[in-house]
Design a protein around this motif. Structure first.
Motif, short mmCIF file in Angstrom:
data_model
loop_
_atom_site.label_atom_id
_atom_site.label_comp_id
_atom_site.label_asym_id
_atom_site.label_seq_id
_atom_site.Cartn_x
_atom_site.Cartn_y
_atom_site.Cartn_z
N ARG A 150 0.95 -1.28 -0.03
CA ARG A 150 0.12 -0.04 0.09
C ARG A 150 0.87 1.02 -0.05
O ARG A 150 0.50 2.17 -0.64
CB ARG A 150 -0.93 0.06 1.20
N GLY A 151 2.04 1.20 0.60
CA GLY A 151 2.75 2.11 0.70
C GLY A 151 2.86 2.87 2.05
O GLY A 151 1.62 3.24 2.33
N SER A 152 3.76 3.24 2.71
CA SER A 152 3.78 4.31 3.87
C SER A 152 4.77 5.19 3.94
O SER A 152 5.86 5.33 3.19
CB SER A 152 3.88 3.33 5.07
N GLY A 153 4.63 6.18 4.77
CA GLY A 153 5.41 7.48 4.52
C GLY A 153 4.87 8.76 4.55
O GLY A 153 3.49 8.88 4.82
N LEU A 154 5.48 9.72 3.97
CA LEU A 154 4.92 11.05 3.67
C LEU A 154 4.70 11.61 2.18
O LEU A 154 5.69 11.06 1.36
CB LEU A 154 5.71 11.97 4.46
N TRP A 155 3.80 11.93 1.78
CA TRP A 155 3.43 12.64 0.41
C TRP A 155 3.21 13.94 0.77
O TRP A 155 2.32 14.31 1.38
CB TRP A 155 2.49 12.06 -0.21
N LEU A 156 4.11 14.66 -0.19
CA LEU A 156 3.88 16.24 -0.07
C LEU A 156 3.19 16.58 -1.37
O LEU A 156 3.91 16.34 -2.71
CB LEU A 156 5.20 17.04 0.15
N ARG A 157 1.84 16.86 -1.61
CA ARG A 157 1.15 17.28 -2.74
C ARG A 157 0.74 18.85 -2.84
O ARG A 157 1.05 19.48 -2.02
CB ARG A 157 -0.04 16.36 -3.02
N GLN A 158 0.18 19.08 -4.09
CA GLN A 158 -0.07 20.42 -4.29
C GLN A 158 -1.12 20.78 -3.34
O GLN A 158 -1.35 22.11 -3.05
CB GLN A 158 -0.51 20.66 -5.77
N ASP A 159 -1.90 19.82 -2.98
CA ASP A 159 -2.95 20.35 -1.82
C ASP A 159 -2.80 20.06 -0.60
O ASP A 159 -3.57 20.47 0.28
CB ASP A 159 -4.06 19.41 -2.30
N GLY A 160 -1.57 19.43 -0.39
CA GLY A 160 -1.15 19.36 1.33
C GLY A 160 -0.40 18.15 1.47
O GLY A 160 0.42 17.66 0.62
N LEU A 161 -0.21 17.88 2.73
CA LEU A 161 0.70 16.78 3.27
C LEU A 161 -0.18 15.56 3.41
O LEU A 161 -1.48 15.61 4.17
CB LEU A 161 1.51 17.32 4.29
N THR A 162 0.34 14.27 3.23
CA THR A 162 -0.42 13.04 3.72
C THR A 162 0.60 12.03 4.21
O THR A 162 1.61 11.98 3.66
CB THR A 162 -1.08 12.52 2.24
N GLU A 163 0.17 11.41 5.37
CA GLU A 163 0.84 10.42 5.96
C GLU A 163 0.17 9.25 6.02
O GLU A 163 -0.94 9.16 6.16
CB GLU A 163 1.24 10.92 7.30
N ARG A 164 0.91 8.28 5.61
CA ARG A 164 0.19 6.72 5.63
C ARG A 164 1.10 5.88 6.33
O ARG A 164 2.14 5.96 6.39
CB ARG A 164 0.24 6.13 4.16
N ASN A 165 0.35 5.15 7.25
CA ASN A 165 1.04 4.15 7.99
C ASN A 165 0.33 2.98 8.02
O ASN A 165 -0.80 2.79 7.32
CB ASN A 165 0.93 4.54 9.53
N PRO A 166 0.67 1.72 8.72
CA PRO A 166 -0.04 0.31 8.21
C PRO A 166 -1.37 0.28 8.80
O PRO A 166 -2.30 -0.46 8.51
CB PRO A 166 0.93 -0.66 9.12
N LEU A 167 -1.80 1.51 9.84
CA LEU A 167 -3.19 1.33 10.53
C LEU A 167 -4.04 2.60 9.92
O LEU A 167 -5.28 2.52 10.08
CB LEU A 167 -3.08 1.65 11.80
N GLY A 168 -3.55 3.39 8.94
CA GLY A 168 -4.52 4.56 8.51
C GLY A 168 -3.52 5.70 7.75
O GLY A 168 -2.55 5.32 7.34
N SER A 169 -4.50 6.73 7.73
CA SER A 169 -3.52 7.82 6.97
C SER A 169 -4.52 9.02 7.41
O SER A 169 -5.33 9.09 8.22
CB SER A 169 -3.96 7.83 5.49
N VAL A 170 -3.73 10.23 7.27
CA VAL A 170 -4.12 11.60 7.47
C VAL A 170 -3.91 12.55 6.43
O VAL A 170 -2.60 12.32 6.04
CB VAL A 170 -3.64 11.90 8.85
N THR A 171 -4.61 13.52 6.18
CA THR A 171 -4.40 14.36 4.92
C THR A 171 -4.33 15.67 5.56
O THR A 171 -5.30 16.00 6.06
CB THR A 171 -5.30 14.29 3.80
#
Length: 265
Positions: A145-166
């Motif tokens: 699924r992928g985990s870590g941090l994504w920096l996008r034009q609309d904001g920051l997303t973090e994914r971990n094995p249990l969920g995600s936050v944008t």
């Protein structure tokens, strides 16, 4: 040598975990086909235990490595993302191998003539093996699924094995970024508009994990895009990343230092 190994593991976590899964499936298959009194039934759990030890030692070595002050340009997702830390990948590989060692050990025990398969101790061991296999499967799924941090034009997303936050850019303000150090494991963000933050699963909406990236580098990056919103449209491009590094570090790259001081060309 270790640097090349760890860099390869961090950049290709699926290949690493995929190889470990093949070892696990192959070991279980051989265990099922081996004769009840074959020495192979006892050798497989022992070999897997040695692989667990090797993965654990490498994970500890990787833990001592500094986290990179860098992103990878992910053009497909139009994002800057962090690279998986080799410590994480190796720890998950060890978990898969541990579960396989336990499962193959139980197979060998049940194959022994006269094994008390259903006494309380045996039942407990079987349940433990099943739980470990399920947890290992969840960790493998998290890698895919992928985990870590994504920096996008609309904001920051973090994914971990249990969920995600944008966290949209509008939810943050430059003053909401906490002071930190390069080795910090997480950032506790303060939100100007917390109602804009979106959370799924069991991810924390307040604390962003920085176990895959230099925390101070991340804070500098967030500060730059919060104070220069016109530059967000370049996120996810090679030219945008080059501009980010040039603004943060000038012509000569260097490690982040405390504070928001930046050198400009």
């Amino acid at each position: 040598m270790f640097s090349a190994i760890f860099d390869g593991i961090g950049r290709h976590p699926r290949s690493m975990i995929g190889g470990v899964v093949l070892i696990a499936v192959g070991s279980a298959g051989v265990q099922l086909l081996a004769a009840p009194d074959s020495d192979t039934r006892y050798a497989i759990p022992a070999v897997l235990s040695l692989l667990v030890l090797a993965s654990s030692v490498l994970s500890l070595v990787a833990l001592a490595r500094p986290r990179p002050a860098a992103f990878v340009v992910d053009a497909r997702s139009a994002a800057f993302r962090t690279v998986s830390h080799p410590r994480q990948v190796l720890a998950r590989a060890a978990a898969v191998l541990i579960s396989t060692a336990q499962a193959t050990s139980r197979m060998a025990a049940h194959a022994r003539e006269g094994d008390p398969a259903w006494d309380p101790m045996s039942r407990t061991s079987d349940v433990l093996a099943a739980v470990l296999v399920v947890l290992a499967a969840l960790l493998v799924a998290a890698v895919w699924r992928g985990s870590g941090l994504w920096l996008r034009q609309d904001g920051l997303t973090e994914r971990n094995p249990l969920g995600s936050v944008t966290v949209p850019w509008d939810a943050l303000s430059p003053s909401a970024l906490p002071p930190t150090t390069p080795s910090a494991w997480s950032l506790r963000l303060g939100y100007a508009k917390p109602e804009l933050v979106r959370r799924r699963g069991l991810a924390s909406s307040r604390r962003i994990s920085t176990d895959t990236v230099n925390a101070l580098f991340l804070v500098h990056t967030l500060h730059y895009y919060l104070t220069h919103p016109e530059q967000r449209q370049a996120i996810g491009t090679e030219s945008g990343y080059a501009d980010l590094l040039r603004v943060l570090y000038g012509a000569t790259p260097r490690q982040p230092v405390d504070g928001y001081t930046r050198r400009t060309p």
